[in-house]
Design an enzyme around this catalytic site. Sequence first.
Site, PDB file in Angstrom:
ATOM      1  CG  ASP A 109       0.715 -17.453  35.507  1.00  0.00           C
ATOM      2  OD1 ASP A 109       1.057 -18.124  34.521  1.00  0.00           O
ATOM      3  OD2 ASP A 109      -0.383 -17.593  36.066  1.00  0.00           O
ATOM      4  CG  ASN A 117      -7.562 -17.983  25.452  1.00  0.00           C
ATOM      5  OD1 ASN A 117      -7.302 -17.065  24.683  1.00  0.00           O
ATOM      6  ND2 ASN A 117      -6.638 -18.767  25.968  1.00  0.00           N
ATOM      7  CG  ASP A 126      -2.762 -15.523  20.213  1.00  0.00           C
ATOM      8  OD1 ASP A 126      -2.483 -16.266  21.171  1.00  0.00           O
ATOM      9  OD2 ASP A 126      -2.985 -15.945  19.059  1.00  0.00           O
ATOM     10  CG  ASP A 152      -0.654 -18.155  31.288  1.00  0.00           C
ATOM     11  OD1 ASP A 152       0.142 -19.047  31.635  1.00  0.00           O
ATOM     12  OD2 ASP A 152      -1.795 -18.053  31.781  1.00  0.00           O
TER      13      ASP A 152
END
Length: 232
Positions: A109, A117, A126, A152
Amino acid sequence: VLGDVDDPEVTRSIMIAPMRTGSRVVGAISAQSYATNAYTEEELELLITIAGSAAVALENSRLYQAAREQSMTDQLTGLGNYRLFHEVFGKEVERARRYSTPLSLIMVDSDSLKTINDTHGHGAGDLHLQHITRLMTTLSRRSDYVVRYAGDEFMIILPNTGGAEAMIMAERLRAAVEQSTFAADGREVSATVSVGVASYPDSGSDVEAILKCVDDALYSSKRAGKNRVTRA
């Protein structure tokens, strides 16, 4: 094609009909005989009809397989998705049980996706997930399955692998993410991941038990400060 072959030791009559779907030829069907002039024009027409039906069946099968693969593939990373994971992992647990072989599961994770972000934009997020994907696929073996589980979160299924071996791979992956960067808008961006490891039969004997253990191990890594590996 309707004709004779002169060599007496091989087939003397051959019919070949192309398998067409639209303007595309996807194969061919042939009939062969050791007799001379074995086939008539009517038989050739029948073969052409059969070839047309076979081409339709073949194309339908190809389209079905392509749609199935697409439904099991994550578009961003090119990895298998949640659906593929459950199909494969269930089979691997059953195989491990049947043959008394080890099986391990690594859950990965991102610790950094939200920050990336917020700081660099979702495009950089991304790129971050694709960067993790490249590292996982590079470090995994050909026999392993790497999938994007959700958001994620990623899973790596390791057949015939005990917990100690899985821990070594998990730590290599964690370190590889920590020590590498990726480029986003001309800037180098760094990140870390938290990792959980669970194994059959030590962590559980069925899919649900192993999934719970690997999930608990991952969140133990998160609670302990992130950027670490925990084994169930």
